[in-house]
Motif scaffolding. Structure first.
Motif, short mmCIF file in Angstrom:
data_model
loop_
_atom_site.label_atom_id
_atom_site.label_comp_id
_atom_site.label_asym_id
_atom_site.label_seq_id
_atom_site.Cartn_x
_atom_site.Cartn_y
_atom_site.Cartn_z
N MET A 128 50.86 38.56 31.67
CA MET A 128 49.73 39.43 31.97
C MET A 128 49.00 38.90 33.20
SD MET A 128 48.18 42.16 30.65
CE MET A 128 48.77 42.08 28.95
N TYR A 129 48.68 39.80 34.11
CA TYR A 129 47.87 39.46 35.27
C TYR A 129 46.45 39.98 35.09
CZ TYR A 129 51.84 37.85 38.02
OH TYR A 129 52.92 37.14 38.48
N VAL A 130 45.49 39.22 35.56
CA VAL A 130 44.09 39.62 35.55
C VAL A 130 43.78 40.18 36.93
CG1 VAL A 130 41.71 38.85 35.32
CG2 VAL A 130 43.48 37.87 33.85
N TYR A 131 43.36 41.46 36.97
CA TYR A 131 43.04 42.09 38.25
C TYR A 131 41.56 41.88 38.53
CZ TYR A 131 43.12 45.38 42.10
OH TYR A 131 43.04 45.96 43.35
N GLY A 132 41.29 40.94 39.45
CA GLY A 132 39.92 40.57 39.80
C GLY A 132 39.78 39.07 39.71
N ALA A 133 39.72 38.41 40.86
CA ALA A 133 39.68 36.95 40.90
C ALA A 133 38.26 36.47 41.16
CB ALA A 133 40.64 36.42 41.96
N GLY A 134 37.36 36.88 40.28
CA GLY A 134 35.96 36.45 40.36
C GLY A 134 35.51 35.89 39.03
N GLY A 135 34.19 35.81 38.86
CA GLY A 135 33.65 35.26 37.62
C GLY A 135 34.07 36.04 36.39
N HIS A 136 34.05 37.36 36.50
CA HIS A 136 34.46 38.19 35.37
C HIS A 136 35.94 37.94 35.04
CE1 HIS A 136 34.08 41.41 32.52
NE2 HIS A 136 34.89 42.23 33.17
N GLY A 137 36.75 37.75 36.08
CA GLY A 137 38.16 37.45 35.86
C GLY A 137 38.37 36.17 35.09
N LYS A 138 37.52 35.17 35.36
CA LYS A 138 37.62 33.91 34.62
C LYS A 138 37.39 34.13 33.13
CE LYS A 138 35.74 31.16 38.45
NZ LYS A 138 34.58 30.33 38.88
N VAL A 139 36.40 34.96 32.81
CA VAL A 139 36.08 35.23 31.40
C VAL A 139 37.22 36.00 30.73
CG1 VAL A 139 34.43 36.31 29.84
CG2 VAL A 139 33.62 35.17 31.89
N ASN A 172 47.80 31.07 40.58
CA ASN A 172 47.93 31.73 41.86
C ASN A 172 47.23 33.09 41.85
OD1 ASN A 172 49.46 29.72 43.13
ND2 ASN A 172 51.38 30.53 42.33
N VAL A 173 46.70 33.45 43.00
CA VAL A 173 46.12 34.78 43.20
C VAL A 173 47.02 35.51 44.20
CG1 VAL A 173 44.14 36.11 44.00
CG2 VAL A 173 43.78 33.94 42.78
N LYS A 174 47.57 36.64 43.77
CA LYS A 174 48.35 37.45 44.71
C LYS A 174 47.55 38.70 45.06
CE LYS A 174 51.31 39.79 41.29
NZ LYS A 174 52.71 40.10 40.99
N HIS A 175 48.06 39.45 46.03
CA HIS A 175 47.25 40.52 46.60
C HIS A 175 47.89 41.90 46.50
CE1 HIS A 175 44.86 37.18 47.87
NE2 HIS A 175 45.91 36.65 48.46
N THR A 176 49.01 41.97 45.82
CA THR A 176 49.66 43.26 45.58
C THR A 176 50.18 43.29 44.14
OG1 THR A 176 51.78 42.42 46.38
CG2 THR A 176 50.39 43.59 47.98
N ILE A 177 50.33 44.49 43.62
CA ILE A 177 50.90 44.68 42.27
C ILE A 177 52.37 45.00 42.41
CG2 ILE A 177 50.85 46.12 40.19
CD1 ILE A 177 47.91 46.51 40.58
N GLU A 178 53.18 44.32 41.61
CA GLU A 178 54.61 44.59 41.60
C GLU A 178 54.96 45.50 40.43
OE1 GLU A 178 56.69 40.85 41.81
OE2 GLU A 178 55.22 40.07 43.25
N GLU A 179 56.12 46.12 40.53
CA GLU A 179 56.51 47.16 39.58
C GLU A 179 56.50 46.69 38.14
OE1 GLU A 179 60.26 50.23 38.85
OE2 GLU A 179 60.06 49.17 40.75
N THR A 180 56.83 45.45 37.90
CA THR A 180 56.92 44.95 36.52
C THR A 180 55.62 44.35 36.00
OG1 THR A 180 57.74 42.83 37.34
CG2 THR A 180 59.39 44.49 36.73
N ASP A 181 54.58 44.29 36.83
CA ASP A 181 53.32 43.66 36.42
C ASP A 181 52.60 44.50 35.37
OD1 ASP A 181 53.74 41.63 38.23
OD2 ASP A 181 52.36 42.42 39.74
N ARG A 182 51.95 43.81 34.44
CA ARG A 182 51.00 44.43 33.52
C ARG A 182 49.66 43.75 33.76
NH1 ARG A 182 53.63 47.63 34.13
NH2 ARG A 182 55.21 48.64 32.86
N ILE A 183 48.60 44.56 33.84
CA ILE A 183 47.31 44.01 34.24
C ILE A 183 46.22 44.35 33.23
CG2 ILE A 183 47.87 44.08 36.70
CD1 ILE A 183 46.11 46.59 36.94
N VAL A 184 45.20 43.50 33.23
CA VAL A 184 43.94 43.80 32.56
C VAL A 184 42.88 43.76 33.65
CG1 VAL A 184 43.64 41.40 31.84
CG2 VAL A 184 42.30 43.20 30.75
#
Length: 197
Positions: free
Chosen positions: A1-12, A41-53
């Protein structure tokens, strides 16, 4: 699972996932200057197989991203293991429930909401999509909150009150009567300081 948003809220959000033994593969963020967060790592694009919150605090921005990336969002909600969610409550996809929050009997919470740290959603409340209930806010029984509204830190809403769409309830406010759509209310008791778009 990837977290979309690399800020304070993302940490939580990452800690919510960790509390449920969900592997955090990393973060995704449009800010290309961010490369690491919480040793991931923080990436900057979504790949086809990614699932995000989604870990975006602003309600309207979160809604737009939900629509844009709907095929990638995980179709479930995420509640911290140290929250208390009734078995009879219903929670929509991409809603996050932080540590210490309580969601009581037969509450209904829409998709893409934030139920923040130590917030209380009492029995039979109805929370529409893309709402943010801030830390320490308390909604008594049978409260209704419209889409995109934001209930501020430590605000209190008495039983049976209806808050419209797109409203802002200021921190520490006490809401004792219904609030129309697109209204900002502050104070104890709450009074309107802005109405309309």
């Amino acid at each position: 699972m990837y977290v979309y948003g690399a800020g304070g809220h993302g940490k939580v959000i990452a800690e919510i996932l960790k509390s449920n033994a969900v592997d955090v593969n990393g973060f995704i963020d449009q800010d290309i200057s961010i490369h690491r967060l919480l040793e991931k790592n923080v990436k900057h694009t979504i790949e086809e197989t990614d699932r995000i919150v989604l870990a975006i605090g602003a309600n309207e921005a979160r809604k737009k991203l939900f629509i844009k990336y709907h095929e990638y969002v995980a179709h479930q909600h995420f509640a911290h293991s140290k929250s208390n969610v009734s078995d009879t409550a219903a929670i929509g996809i991409q809603t996050v429930v932080m540590a210490g929050a309580v969601v009581n009997a037969q509450a209904r919470i829409g998709k893409g909401c934030i139920i923040n740290t130590n917030a209380t959603i009492e029995h039979d409340c109805i929370i529409a999509d893309f709402v943010h209930i801030s830390p320490g806010a308390t909604l008594a029984g049978n409260v209704t909150v419209g889409e995109g509204s934001h209930i501020g830190i430590n605000a209190s809403v008495i039983p049976g009150v209806s808050i419209g769409k797109g409203c802002t309830i200021g921190a520490g406010s006490v809401i004792i009567k219904d609030v129309p759509d697109s209204t900002t209310v502050v104070g104890n008791p709450g009074h309107i300081i802005k109405q309309g778009d």
